[in-house]
Design an enzyme around this catalytic site. Structure first.
Site, short mmCIF file in Angstrom:
data_model
loop_
_atom_site.label_atom_id
_atom_site.label_comp_id
_atom_site.label_asym_id
_atom_site.label_seq_id
_atom_site.Cartn_x
_atom_site.Cartn_y
_atom_site.Cartn_z
N ARG A 122 0.85 -1.20 0.00
CA ARG A 122 0.00 0.00 0.00
C ARG A 122 0.88 1.24 0.00
O ARG A 122 1.07 1.91 1.02
CB ARG A 122 -0.94 0.00 1.22
CG ARG A 122 -1.70 -1.29 1.44
CD ARG A 122 -2.64 -1.64 0.32
NE ARG A 122 -3.79 -0.79 0.21
CZ ARG A 122 -4.91 -0.92 0.94
NH1 ARG A 122 -5.00 -1.88 1.85
NH2 ARG A 122 -5.93 -0.11 0.76
N GLN A 127 -1.07 3.13 -5.80
CA GLN A 127 -2.47 3.54 -5.69
C GLN A 127 -3.28 3.23 -6.94
O GLN A 127 -4.44 2.85 -6.85
CB GLN A 127 -2.55 5.03 -5.35
CG GLN A 127 -2.15 5.34 -3.92
CD GLN A 127 -2.25 6.82 -3.60
OE1 GLN A 127 -2.40 7.66 -4.50
NE2 GLN A 127 -2.13 7.16 -2.34
N ASP A 130 -4.40 -0.43 -6.77
CA ASP A 130 -4.91 -0.88 -5.47
C ASP A 130 -6.36 -1.35 -5.56
O ASP A 130 -7.29 -0.56 -5.39
CB ASP A 130 -4.76 0.26 -4.46
CG ASP A 130 -5.06 -0.18 -3.04
OD1 ASP A 130 -5.55 -1.30 -2.84
OD2 ASP A 130 -4.79 0.62 -2.12
N SER A 133 -8.67 -0.83 -2.37
CA SER A 133 -9.25 0.50 -2.19
C SER A 133 -10.39 0.76 -3.17
O SER A 133 -11.45 1.25 -2.79
CB SER A 133 -8.16 1.57 -2.36
OG SER A 133 -7.24 1.53 -1.30
N TYR A 226 -2.62 1.29 9.13
CA TYR A 226 -3.53 0.32 9.69
C TYR A 226 -3.57 0.45 11.21
O TYR A 226 -2.63 0.94 11.84
CB TYR A 226 -3.10 -1.11 9.33
CG TYR A 226 -3.19 -1.41 7.87
CD1 TYR A 226 -4.41 -1.41 7.21
CD2 TYR A 226 -2.05 -1.71 7.12
CE1 TYR A 226 -4.49 -1.69 5.86
CE2 TYR A 226 -2.13 -1.99 5.77
CZ TYR A 226 -3.36 -1.98 5.14
OH TYR A 226 -3.45 -2.26 3.81
#
Length: 370
Positions: A122, A127, A130, A133, A226
């Site tokens: 991540r 991105q 991903d 997401s 996280y």
């Protein structure tokens, strides 16, 4: 000779998404691939076979699986179907190989080079690839719509001839991508929205979407964005304060998850007992055990007047846009190793090395041409 890329038709129950769209087919063809699509692969996402053909794809014949060098999917093919793939083929999708021993064994037996996209680091660079997401965004959106449908009340404040209707109080548990999308959606529907997350850095994100940050005085800020696991004492204090708060909440949408682990239990049975009849809980984390103690995977139940829903695969409910996002994620990842009509794996690229399963040796050759 062009690289053979195959787009599978999904076979999992209720799965409507597809791993490539006409947009990404054109890009794969431009990168030097011959793209084959299994008949009907895109229908659940609103894409016809003709649309794929116009984008430059060819409908897959019976032997396509055995010939494909790169295979694209959303969910993992059944273990039995993996035996039909070409030995040494590259498989890209949300594969979760360690969740099924038979699947893992089949992948290894065929020497399939697997890229489970849920393992993608991540990072900022990742991105555009991903899938967690992009799909979580659709899941958070759909979860709120389900909650609005189940709730026996309006979400917005209304002034009517029969008097003023106060807005629903909605609590979103978890402020990851799904939770933030849920907050934004509930606000668009006019609800009074709060967001709860044990990571204090999410306050600004929640407030930027018009929600109020619910601060219970317990922080579990962890690494990589996280949450860390709470201590027993922290959990007890969190539970006590949250139980008091949810007594006045009309709708709870649960979205909290820890990658690779069962969903944390945040809403206890005792909390549900204390909620008002007519309240609703939608547990987006149902697939990994649920954030609510009473969640039943794939079912909607009534508990003393409180509705608890545990829907599965919410991203598939928005298959058109979920597929568009997923297909772009997949293409951006495949572009790391498909260039000028050839496959070349640079194991010094952490996105390839850390996503691959099993992981390549610690000191591989810098480039592995397939």
């Amino acid at each position: 000779m062009a690289v053979e890329v195959l787009v599978l038709k999904e076979t999992a129950a209720g799965e409507r998404r597809v791993a490539a769209t006409p947009e990404t087919v054109r890009k794969l063809v431009a990168a030097g691939a011959t793209v084959r699509v299994e008949p009907g692969a895109g229908l659940g996402a609103g894409v016809t076979d003709q649309a794929y053909a116009e984008a430059g794809a060819v409908l897959a014949a019976g032997e396509a699986r055995a010939a494909a060098e790169v295979v694209l999917c959303v969910q993992p093919p059944p273990a039995g179907a993996l035996g039909a793939l070409r030995e040494g083929a590259v498989l890209v999708g949300m594969l979760h190989p360690q969740a099924d021993e038979a699947r893992a064994a089949a992948l290894q037996a065929r020497g399939i080079r697997s890229f489970p996209l849920e393992r993608l680091p991540r990072t900022t660079r990742a991105q555009a690839m991903d899938v967690l997401s992009s799909q979580a965004g659709m899941a958070g959106y759909k979860a709120v719509l389900i909650a609005a449908q189940l709730a026996p009340r309006f979400f917005p404040m209304l002034t009517t001839a029969a008097g003023t209707i106060r807005p629903s109080r909605v609590l979103i548990v978890g402020a990851g991508v799904a939770g933030l999308q849920a907050i934004a959606t509930a606000r668009r529907l006019g609800a009074q929205v709060e967001g709860f997350d044990v990571r204090p850095e999410t306050r600004e994100q929640i407030e930027s979407l018009g929600g109020k940050f619910l601060d219970l005085g317990v922080s579990a800020a962890g690494e990589g964005g996280y949450a860390r696991a709470l201590t027993d004492e922290e959990r007890a204090e969190q539970q006590r304060r949250l139980a008091e708060h949810v007594r006045n909440i009309d709708v709870i949408v649960c979205t909290a998850a820890v990658p690779g682990r069962p969903a944390p239990k945040i809403i206890s049975a005792a909390m549900v007992d204390g909620m008002k009849p007519g309240s609703v809980i939608v547990d987006l984390a149902a697939e990994t055990g649920g954030n609510c103690e009473l969640t039943v995977r794939g079912e909607t139940i009534d508990h003393q007047g409180v509705t608890v829903a545990g829907p599965l695969n919410l991203a598939s409910m928005g298959a058109v846009h979920a597929s568009e996002m997923y297909a772009r994620n997949v293409y951006n990842f495949v572009a790391l190793f498909l260039k000028d009509g050839a496959l070349s794996f640079d194991w010094n690229d952490e996105l390839l090395a850390k996503t691959a399963w099993p992981e390549p040796p610690a000191t591989p050759a810098a480039v592995d041409a397939a």
